[in-house]
Scaffold this motif. Structure first.
Motif, PDB file in Angstrom:
ATOM      1  N   ARG A   5      38.779  55.048  51.058  1.00  0.00           N
ATOM      2  CA  ARG A   5      38.293  54.404  49.834  1.00  0.00           C
ATOM      3  C   ARG A   5      36.776  54.536  49.793  1.00  0.00           C
ATOM      4  O   ARG A   5      36.095  54.313  50.783  1.00  0.00           O
ATOM      5  N   ARG A  22      32.910  50.568  45.220  1.00  0.00           N
ATOM      6  CA  ARG A  22      33.263  49.150  45.179  1.00  0.00           C
ATOM      7  C   ARG A  22      33.796  48.784  43.810  1.00  0.00           C
ATOM      8  O   ARG A  22      33.478  49.409  42.812  1.00  0.00           O
ATOM      9  N   SER A  23      34.589  47.742  43.794  1.00  0.00           N
ATOM     10  CA  SER A  23      35.125  47.169  42.556  1.00  0.00           C
ATOM     11  C   SER A  23      35.744  48.209  41.656  1.00  0.00           C
ATOM     12  O   SER A  23      36.604  48.954  42.063  1.00  0.00           O
ATOM     13  N   LYS A  24      35.270  48.235  40.405  1.00  0.00           N
ATOM     14  CA  LYS A  24      35.855  49.124  39.398  1.00  0.00           C
ATOM     15  C   LYS A  24      35.595  50.598  39.686  1.00  0.00           C
ATOM     16  O   LYS A  24      36.314  51.459  39.219  1.00  0.00           O
ATOM     17  N   LYS A  25      34.556  50.884  40.455  1.00  0.00           N
ATOM     18  CA  LYS A  25      34.211  52.271  40.750  1.00  0.00           C
ATOM     19  C   LYS A  25      34.870  52.779  42.028  1.00  0.00           C
ATOM     20  O   LYS A  25      34.616  53.889  42.463  1.00  0.00           O
ATOM     21  N   MET A  26      35.735  51.962  42.637  1.00  0.00           N
ATOM     22  CA  MET A  26      36.405  52.375  43.870  1.00  0.00           C
ATOM     23  C   MET A  26      37.411  53.483  43.565  1.00  0.00           C
ATOM     24  O   MET A  26      38.134  53.423  42.588  1.00  0.00           O
ATOM     25  N   ARG A  27      37.388  54.485  44.422  1.00  0.00           N
ATOM     26  CA  ARG A  27      38.348  55.574  44.272  1.00  0.00           C
ATOM     27  C   ARG A  27      38.763  56.061  45.649  1.00  0.00           C
ATOM     28  O   ARG A  27      38.081  55.813  46.638  1.00  0.00           O
TER      29      ARG A  27
END
Length: 92
Positions: free
Chosen positions: A25, A28-33
């Protein structure tokens, strides 16, 4: 799939080789991919895990060592390669 889940999956199908994509991973948060690290070919026989990495190098690891080495990874769904290292699945 977590490394522990993957070990359980492979142990139930002992002797059969599966290809799995290891991922980490990032962000963080919404930008986690998920970032794909590479495809590993794995087989479990008894207490040993045979792992062939993206470079083609094969190692035999204990289950504990496997969890130490791959503990930070997530794995995508395993795909059967059709390779059997043991005839047990055919007759068991």
């Amino acid at each position: 799939m977590t490394p522990a889940d993957l070990l359980s999956f492979l142990a139930e199908r002992g002797g059969r080789e599966f290809a799995v994509t290891a991922c980490t991973r990032q962000g963080r948060s919404k930008k986690m991919r998920l970032h794909e690290v590479g495809v590993y070919r794995l087989t479990v026989r008894g207490d040993e895990v045979q792992a062939a990495g993206p470079s083609g190098q094969t190692r035999r690891l204990s289950r504990e060592t496997f969890l130490d080495v791959f503990g930070g990874y997530e794995f995508r769904d395993p795909r059967a390669t059709g390779v059997l290292t043991d005839l047990g699945p055919l007759f068991g």
